[in-house]
Design a protein around this motif. Structure first.
Motif, PDB file in Angstrom:
ATOM      1  N   VAL A  55       0.864  -1.104   0.033  1.00 16.48           N
ATOM      2  CA  VAL A  55       0.009  -0.023   0.166  1.00 16.48           C
ATOM      3  C   VAL A  55       1.025   1.332  -0.295  1.00 16.48           C
ATOM      4  O   VAL A  55       1.813   1.358   0.870  1.00 16.48           O
ATOM      5  CB  VAL A  55      -1.145  -0.041   1.401  1.00 16.48           C
ATOM      6  CG1 VAL A  55      -1.808   1.275   1.213  1.00 16.48           C
ATOM      7  CG2 VAL A  55      -1.814  -1.266   1.069  1.00 16.48           C
ATOM      8  N   ILE A  56       0.781   2.028  -0.915  1.00 13.09           N
ATOM      9  CA  ILE A  56       1.586   3.303  -1.035  1.00 13.09           C
ATOM     10  C   ILE A  56       0.876   4.503  -0.481  1.00 13.09           C
ATOM     11  O   ILE A  56      -0.265   4.934  -0.674  1.00 13.09           O
ATOM     12  CB  ILE A  56       1.791   3.685  -2.636  1.00 13.09           C
ATOM     13  CG1 ILE A  56       2.552   2.528  -3.129  1.00 13.09           C
ATOM     14  CG2 ILE A  56       2.396   5.066  -2.772  1.00 13.09           C
ATOM     15  CD1 ILE A  56       2.738   2.457  -4.690  1.00 13.09           C
ATOM     16  N   ILE A  57       1.648   4.988   0.600  1.00 10.58           N
ATOM     17  CA  ILE A  57       1.209   6.191   1.282  1.00 10.58           C
ATOM     18  C   ILE A  57       2.117   7.206   0.714  1.00 10.58           C
ATOM     19  O   ILE A  57       3.252   7.386   0.932  1.00 10.58           O
ATOM     20  CB  ILE A  57       1.325   6.090   2.692  1.00 10.58           C
ATOM     21  CG1 ILE A  57       0.514   4.689   3.471  1.00 10.58           C
ATOM     22  CG2 ILE A  57       0.947   7.228   3.487  1.00 10.58           C
ATOM     23  CD1 ILE A  57      -0.969   4.793   3.176  1.00 10.58           C
ATOM     24  N   LYS A  58       1.307   8.512   0.252  1.00 13.90           N
ATOM     25  CA  LYS A  58       1.988   9.794  -0.264  1.00 13.90           C
ATOM     26  C   LYS A  58       2.457  10.611   0.960  1.00 13.90           C
ATOM     27  O   LYS A  58       3.489  11.087   1.066  1.00 13.90           O
ATOM     28  CB  LYS A  58       1.149  10.446  -0.956  1.00 13.90           C
ATOM     29  CG  LYS A  58       0.684  10.060  -2.297  1.00 13.90           C
ATOM     30  CD  LYS A  58      -0.216  10.735  -3.220  1.00 13.90           C
ATOM     31  CE  LYS A  58      -0.603   9.878  -4.451  1.00 13.90           C
ATOM     32  NZ  LYS A  58      -1.665  10.737  -5.143  1.00 13.90           N
ATOM     33  N   SER A  59       1.650  10.564   1.936  1.00 16.03           N
ATOM     34  CA  SER A  59       1.958  11.345   3.201  1.00 16.03           C
ATOM     35  C   SER A  59       1.981  10.517   4.634  1.00 16.03           C
ATOM     36  O   SER A  59       0.578  10.151   4.932  1.00 16.03           O
ATOM     37  CB  SER A  59       0.904  12.717   3.213  1.00 16.03           C
ATOM     38  OG  SER A  59       1.315  13.244   4.709  1.00 16.03           O
ATOM     39  N   PHE A  60       2.699  10.193   5.063  1.00 12.26           N
ATOM     40  CA  PHE A  60       2.779   9.424   6.560  1.00 12.26           C
ATOM     41  C   PHE A  60       2.150  10.131   7.588  1.00 12.26           C
ATOM     42  O   PHE A  60       1.744   9.546   8.434  1.00 12.26           O
ATOM     43  CB  PHE A  60       4.363   9.065   6.828  1.00 12.26           C
ATOM     44  CG  PHE A  60       5.033   7.893   6.084  1.00 12.26           C
ATOM     45  CD1 PHE A  60       4.609   7.550   4.834  1.00 12.26           C
ATOM     46  CD2 PHE A  60       5.955   7.551   6.176  1.00 12.26           C
ATOM     47  CE1 PHE A  60       5.160   6.431   3.926  1.00 12.26           C
ATOM     48  CE2 PHE A  60       6.891   6.476   5.560  1.00 12.26           C
ATOM     49  CZ  PHE A  60       6.225   5.972   4.241  1.00 12.26           C
ATOM     50  N   VAL A  61       1.904  11.529   7.381  1.00 13.59           N
ATOM     51  CA  VAL A  61       1.361  12.087   8.657  1.00 13.59           C
ATOM     52  C   VAL A  61      -0.340  12.289   8.215  1.00 13.59           C
ATOM     53  O   VAL A  61      -0.936  12.774   9.047  1.00 13.59           O
ATOM     54  CB  VAL A  61       1.759  13.393   9.068  1.00 13.59           C
ATOM     55  CG1 VAL A  61       3.264  13.188   9.284  1.00 13.59           C
ATOM     56  CG2 VAL A  61       1.824  14.458   7.637  1.00 13.59           C
ATOM     57  N   ASN A  62      -0.741  11.868   7.117  1.00 10.96           N
ATOM     58  CA  ASN A  62      -2.135  12.037   6.558  1.00 10.96           C
ATOM     59  C   ASN A  62      -2.990  10.968   7.024  1.00 10.96           C
ATOM     60  O   ASN A  62      -3.055   9.847   6.325  1.00 10.96           O
ATOM     61  CB  ASN A  62      -2.255  12.411   4.902  1.00 10.96           C
ATOM     62  CG  ASN A  62      -3.381  12.614   4.711  1.00 10.96           C
ATOM     63  OD1 ASN A  62      -4.460  12.355   5.200  1.00 10.96           O
ATOM     64  ND2 ASN A  62      -3.688  13.376   3.492  1.00 10.96           N
ATOM     65  N   GLN A  63      -3.672  10.826   8.139  1.00 13.41           N
ATOM     66  CA  GLN A  63      -4.347   9.912   8.902  1.00 13.41           C
ATOM     67  C   GLN A  63      -5.654   9.835   7.919  1.00 13.41           C
ATOM     68  O   GLN A  63      -5.896   8.435   7.967  1.00 13.41           O
ATOM     69  CB  GLN A  63      -4.957  10.158   9.982  1.00 13.41           C
ATOM     70  CG  GLN A  63      -5.065   9.210  10.843  1.00 13.41           C
ATOM     71  CD  GLN A  63      -4.754   9.269  12.531  1.00 13.41           C
ATOM     72  OE1 GLN A  63      -3.910   9.722  12.830  1.00 13.41           O
ATOM     73  NE2 GLN A  63      -5.478   8.414  13.279  1.00 13.41           N
ATOM     74  N   LYS A  64      -6.234  10.680   7.233  1.00 14.94           N
ATOM     75  CA  LYS A  64      -7.186  10.314   6.495  1.00 14.94           C
ATOM     76  C   LYS A  64      -6.778   9.310   5.231  1.00 14.94           C
ATOM     77  O   LYS A  64      -7.571   8.593   4.864  1.00 14.94           O
ATOM     78  CB  LYS A  64      -7.826  11.596   5.810  1.00 14.94           C
ATOM     79  CG  LYS A  64      -9.237  11.769   4.919  1.00 14.94           C
ATOM     80  CD  LYS A  64      -9.551  12.688   4.457  1.00 14.94           C
ATOM     81  CE  LYS A  64     -10.703  12.627   3.404  1.00 14.94           C
ATOM     82  NZ  LYS A  64     -10.814  13.424   2.326  1.00 14.94           N
ATOM     83  N   GLU A  65      -5.685   9.730   4.545  1.00 15.87           N
ATOM     84  CA  GLU A  65      -5.245   8.925   3.446  1.00 15.87           C
ATOM     85  C   GLU A  65      -4.836   7.451   3.936  1.00 15.87           C
ATOM     86  O   GLU A  65      -5.412   6.622   3.176  1.00 15.87           O
ATOM     87  CB  GLU A  65      -3.895   9.407   3.052  1.00 15.87           C
ATOM     88  CG  GLU A  65      -3.134   8.687   1.702  1.00 15.87           C
ATOM     89  CD  GLU A  65      -1.751   9.060   1.457  1.00 15.87           C
ATOM     90  OE1 GLU A  65      -1.452   8.276   0.392  1.00 15.87           O
ATOM     91  OE2 GLU A  65      -1.214   9.883   2.016  1.00 15.87           O
ATOM     92  N   ILE A  66      -4.210   7.171   5.210  1.00 17.27           N
ATOM     93  CA  ILE A  66      -3.829   6.004   5.728  1.00 17.27           C
ATOM     94  C   ILE A  66      -5.398   5.290   5.977  1.00 17.27           C
ATOM     95  O   ILE A  66      -5.195   3.914   5.596  1.00 17.27           O
ATOM     96  CB  ILE A  66      -3.194   6.218   7.004  1.00 17.27           C
ATOM     97  CG1 ILE A  66      -1.672   6.628   6.661  1.00 17.27           C
ATOM     98  CG2 ILE A  66      -3.076   4.874   7.467  1.00 17.27           C
ATOM     99  CD1 ILE A  66      -0.952   7.328   7.890  1.00 17.27           C
TER     100      ILE A  66
END
Length: 94
Positions: free
Chosen positions: A72-83
């Motif tokens: 799973v690719i995460i663009k922003s490690f601090v973006n809880q919504k994306e995660i």
């Protein structure tokens, strides 16, 4: 369903992956899902037993063909919504 095991990967397996691990754990708690989340680096990712790997796009490219679990690719490690969105998508397709 057995307990989910998630590996958070960064370049050295310490800084960014620990931040990502904490964010993933927060999302899991919010969703009421029991899971084990641990950190690693690119070389340890290939031999570690897990159900899914969360990492950045550049590291995902290095892992392609070397691991046998979804990445799973995460663009922003601090973006809880994306995660959360990407974790939900993974669980729906699992």
């Amino acid at each position: 369903m057995s307990e989910l095991t998630i590996q958070a990967i960064c370049g050295f397996g310490v800084g960014s992956s620990t931040l990502l691990k904490i964010k993933i754990q927060g999302v899991l708690k919010e969703m009421g899902i029991e899971a084990t989340v641990f950190t690693g680096d690119i070389s340890s990712a290939c031999g570690a037993a897990c159900d899914v790997i969360f990492t950045s796009s550049d590291l995902a490219e290095n892992l392609q063909g070397r691991v046998h679990v979804p990445i799973v690719i995460i663009k922003s490690f601090v973006n809880q919504k994306e995660i959360k969105e990407k974790l939900q998508a993974f669980l729906e397709n699992r």
